[in-house]
Scaffold this active site. Structure first.
Site, PDB file in Angstrom:
ATOM      1  N   SER A 206      -2.129  -7.780  -6.058  1.00  0.00           N
ATOM      2  CA  SER A 206      -2.377  -8.062  -4.644  1.00  0.00           C
ATOM      3  C   SER A 206      -2.214  -6.786  -3.816  1.00  0.00           C
ATOM      4  O   SER A 206      -1.093  -6.291  -3.631  1.00  0.00           O
ATOM      5  CB  SER A 206      -1.382  -9.119  -4.160  1.00  0.00           C
ATOM      6  OG  SER A 206      -1.596  -9.373  -2.798  1.00  0.00           O
TER       7      SER A 206
ATOM      8  N   HIS B 295      -6.836  -8.169  -5.952  1.00  0.00           N
ATOM      9  CA  HIS B 295      -6.744  -9.295  -5.023  1.00  0.00           C
ATOM     10  C   HIS B 295      -6.673  -8.767  -3.601  1.00  0.00           C
ATOM     11  O   HIS B 295      -5.754  -8.014  -3.249  1.00  0.00           O
ATOM     12  CB  HIS B 295      -5.492 -10.123  -5.349  1.00  0.00           C
ATOM     13  CG  HIS B 295      -5.417 -11.421  -4.629  1.00  0.00           C
ATOM     14  ND1 HIS B 295      -6.131 -12.536  -5.010  1.00  0.00           N
ATOM     15  CD2 HIS B 295      -4.712 -11.780  -3.530  1.00  0.00           C
ATOM     16  CE1 HIS B 295      -5.860 -13.537  -4.178  1.00  0.00           C
ATOM     17  NE2 HIS B 295      -5.011 -13.100  -3.279  1.00  0.00           N
TER      18      HIS B 295
ATOM     19  N   ASP C  32      -6.468  -9.824   0.202  1.00  0.00           N
ATOM     20  CA  ASP C  32      -6.162 -10.918   1.139  1.00  0.00           C
ATOM     21  C   ASP C  32      -6.687 -10.597   2.526  1.00  0.00           C
ATOM     22  O   ASP C  32      -6.398  -9.522   3.058  1.00  0.00           O
ATOM     23  CB  ASP C  32      -4.639 -11.126   1.228  1.00  0.00           C
ATOM     24  CG  ASP C  32      -4.073 -11.744  -0.032  1.00  0.00           C
ATOM     25  OD1 ASP C  32      -3.188 -11.129  -0.657  1.00  0.00           O
ATOM     26  OD2 ASP C  32      -4.543 -12.832  -0.404  1.00  0.00           O
TER      27      ASP C  32
ATOM     28  N   MET D 268      -6.763 -12.282   6.430  1.00  0.00           N
ATOM     29  CA  MET D 268      -6.141 -13.326   7.258  1.00  0.00           C
ATOM     30  C   MET D 268      -6.629 -13.190   8.706  1.00  0.00           C
ATOM     31  O   MET D 268      -6.833 -12.080   9.186  1.00  0.00           O
ATOM     32  CB  MET D 268      -4.617 -13.181   7.208  1.00  0.00           C
ATOM     33  CG  MET D 268      -4.066 -13.248   5.808  1.00  0.00           C
ATOM     34  SD  MET D 268      -2.273 -12.960   5.771  1.00  0.00           S
ATOM     35  CE  MET D 268      -2.015 -12.904   3.991  1.00  0.00           C
TER      36      MET D 268
ATOM     37  N   HIS E 250      -9.579 -13.145  -1.163  1.00  0.00           N
ATOM     38  CA  HIS E 250      -8.941 -14.410  -0.762  1.00  0.00           C
ATOM     39  C   HIS E 250      -8.961 -14.483   0.757  1.00  0.00           C
ATOM     40  O   HIS E 250      -8.222 -13.761   1.425  1.00  0.00           O
ATOM     41  CB  HIS E 250      -7.502 -14.414  -1.312  1.00  0.00           C
ATOM     42  CG  HIS E 250      -6.725 -15.619  -0.919  1.00  0.00           C
ATOM     43  ND1 HIS E 250      -5.353 -15.660  -1.004  1.00  0.00           N
ATOM     44  CD2 HIS E 250      -7.103 -16.829  -0.455  1.00  0.00           C
ATOM     45  CE1 HIS E 250      -4.931 -16.852  -0.600  1.00  0.00           C
ATOM     46  NE2 HIS E 250      -5.974 -17.577  -0.265  1.00  0.00           N
TER      47      HIS E 250
ATOM     48  N   MET F 112      -8.096 -16.205   3.982  1.00  0.00           N
ATOM     49  CA  MET F 112      -7.264 -17.195   4.664  1.00  0.00           C
ATOM     50  C   MET F 112      -7.665 -17.199   6.139  1.00  0.00           C
ATOM     51  O   MET F 112      -6.981 -16.632   7.006  1.00  0.00           O
ATOM     52  CB  MET F 112      -5.774 -16.847   4.489  1.00  0.00           C
ATOM     53  CG  MET F 112      -5.274 -17.113   3.081  1.00  0.00           C
ATOM     54  SD  MET F 112      -3.777 -16.217   2.668  1.00  0.00           S
ATOM     55  CE  MET F 112      -4.474 -14.667   2.114  1.00  0.00           C
TER      56      MET F 112
ATOM     57  N   MET G 285      -2.536 -22.138  -4.376  1.00  0.00           N
ATOM     58  CA  MET G 285      -1.468 -21.408  -3.682  1.00  0.00           C
ATOM     59  C   MET G 285      -0.135 -22.053  -4.058  1.00  0.00           C
ATOM     60  O   MET G 285       0.065 -23.255  -3.827  1.00  0.00           O
ATOM     61  CB  MET G 285      -1.655 -21.495  -2.163  1.00  0.00           C
ATOM     62  CG  MET G 285      -2.802 -20.683  -1.603  1.00  0.00           C
ATOM     63  SD  MET G 285      -2.704 -18.939  -1.986  1.00  0.00           S
ATOM     64  CE  MET G 285      -1.192 -18.479  -1.155  1.00  0.00           C
TER      65      MET G 285
ATOM     66  N   GLY H 107       0.030 -16.615   3.769  1.00  0.00           N
ATOM     67  CA  GLY H 107       0.177 -15.785   4.975  1.00  0.00           C
ATOM     68  C   GLY H 107       1.078 -14.587   4.793  1.00  0.00           C
ATOM     69  O   GLY H 107       0.895 -13.570   5.470  1.00  0.00           O
ATOM     70  N   PHE H 108       2.019 -14.667   3.865  1.00  0.00           N
ATOM     71  CA  PHE H 108       2.951 -13.545   3.714  1.00  0.00           C
ATOM     72  C   PHE H 108       3.315 -13.348   2.245  1.00  0.00           C
ATOM     73  O   PHE H 108       3.337 -14.314   1.469  1.00  0.00           O
ATOM     74  CB  PHE H 108       4.243 -13.815   4.514  1.00  0.00           C
ATOM     75  CG  PHE H 108       4.017 -13.909   5.992  1.00  0.00           C
ATOM     76  CD1 PHE H 108       3.683 -15.132   6.566  1.00  0.00           C
ATOM     77  CD2 PHE H 108       4.075 -12.775   6.805  1.00  0.00           C
ATOM     78  CE1 PHE H 108       3.429 -15.237   7.922  1.00  0.00           C
ATOM     79  CE2 PHE H 108       3.833 -12.872   8.175  1.00  0.00           C
ATOM     80  CZ  PHE H 108       3.513 -14.099   8.741  1.00  0.00           C
TER      81      PHE H 108
ATOM     82  N   ASP I  26      -1.700 -18.051  -7.113  1.00  0.00           N
ATOM     83  CA  ASP I  26      -1.393 -17.044  -6.100  1.00  0.00           C
ATOM     84  C   ASP I  26      -0.123 -17.427  -5.351  1.00  0.00           C
ATOM     85  O   ASP I  26      -0.064 -18.456  -4.701  1.00  0.00           O
ATOM     86  CB  ASP I  26      -2.577 -16.958  -5.113  1.00  0.00           C
ATOM     87  CG  ASP I  26      -2.404 -15.872  -4.086  1.00  0.00           C
ATOM     88  OD1 ASP I  26      -3.302 -15.716  -3.236  1.00  0.00           O
ATOM     89  OD2 ASP I  26      -1.374 -15.175  -4.110  1.00  0.00           O
TER      90      ASP I  26
ATOM     91  N   GLY J 228       2.000  -9.817  -7.140  1.00  0.00           N
ATOM     92  CA  GLY J 228       2.378  -9.167  -5.867  1.00  0.00           C
ATOM     93  C   GLY J 228       3.815  -8.676  -5.902  1.00  0.00           C
ATOM     94  O   GLY J 228       4.255  -8.069  -6.884  1.00  0.00           O
TER      95      GLY J 228
END
Ligand code: DX5
Ligand code: ZN
Length: 221
Positions: free
Chosen positions: A8, A33, A35, A37, A67, A69, A138, A143-144, A176, A198
């Protein structure tokens, strides 16, 4: 299907991302990966569309595992230059017309994965299994990085794997969230194929990334 890593990038050294990408690429890691957001679907902002687009020019071997979000994720596909070889995971909870979003991803030559958050039951996937290329479960609230695993996540992974197998499709199952050293082998036993690595594993402080990749690759075979 062999177990594959997807480190990640948001957990890597964000002041040296090009070096981080090149190191992983040269190690032969399968996926990166990425992310994204929108600060609405989840209360955070991480990698932006420009960076996600620019990773294409750096990667020689690794495929992008994006990914998203964000609500109505299709609005970002052009800016990310979604195309051949990409995995794009969109949230079931964030799409007004999931069928159209899936079709859009596939029309660009990418693989359409549907992601479900911890509070979403696996059975929402049943009508989609014939139309998608994979599922992302998930195991933390999105988110974090660094969040604890949600209780019941292993049972959920097993349930989704069972649904996929019963559908007759050999779809990959991506996991994830808190994919840690002590849990990743159990996640594999529950039926996961792609492991988002991650802060709970590869990016723990002080680890040699080459040794960490080798160790985690062994754990998830
Ligand atoms: C969190 C992201 C994950 C995150 C995982 O919402 O989707 O990719 O980076 O990080 P850890 O391993 O710390 O849970
Ligand atoms: Zn993610």
């Amino acid at each position: 299907m062999r177990g594959m890593l997807s480190p990640s990038l948001m957990c890597a050294d964000v002041l040296n991302l090009q070096r981080e990408l090149t190191v992983l690429d040269e190690l032969g890691v399968d996926y990166i990966h990425l992310d994204f957001m929108d600060n609405h679907f989840v209360p955070n902002i991480t990698l932006d569309t420009e960076l996600i687009k620019k990773t294409k020019s750096v990667l020689k071997h690794m495929k992008r595992d994006i990914h998203i979000m964000a609500f109505e994720p299709q609005q970002y596909f052009d800016r990310m230059e979604i195309g051949e070889g990409d995995i794009v995971s969109v949230h079931y909870e964030a799409c007004g017309d999931l069928g159209a979003v899936i079709a859009d991803i596939r029309a660009r030559g990418a693989k359409a994965f549907v992601a479900i958050s911890p509070d979403t039951e696996p059975d929402v996937l049943s009508q989609w299994l014939g139309k998608i290329d994979g599922v992302l479960v998930m195991t933390v609230y999105p988110g974090f990085a660094g969040r604890p695993i949600v209780p019941g996540s292993m049972e959920k992974l097993r349930a989704v794997r069972k649904m996929i197998d019963e559908s007759g499709r050999s779809l990959p199952l991506e996991v994830d969230g808190h994919v840690s050293w002590d849990l990743c082998a159990e996640m594999r036993a529950c039926g996961a194929d792609i492991f988002v690595a991650g802060s709970s594993s590869l990016y723990q402080k002080g680890l040699d990334i080459g040794q960490a990749v080798e160790r985690m690759t062994e754990l998830v075979q």
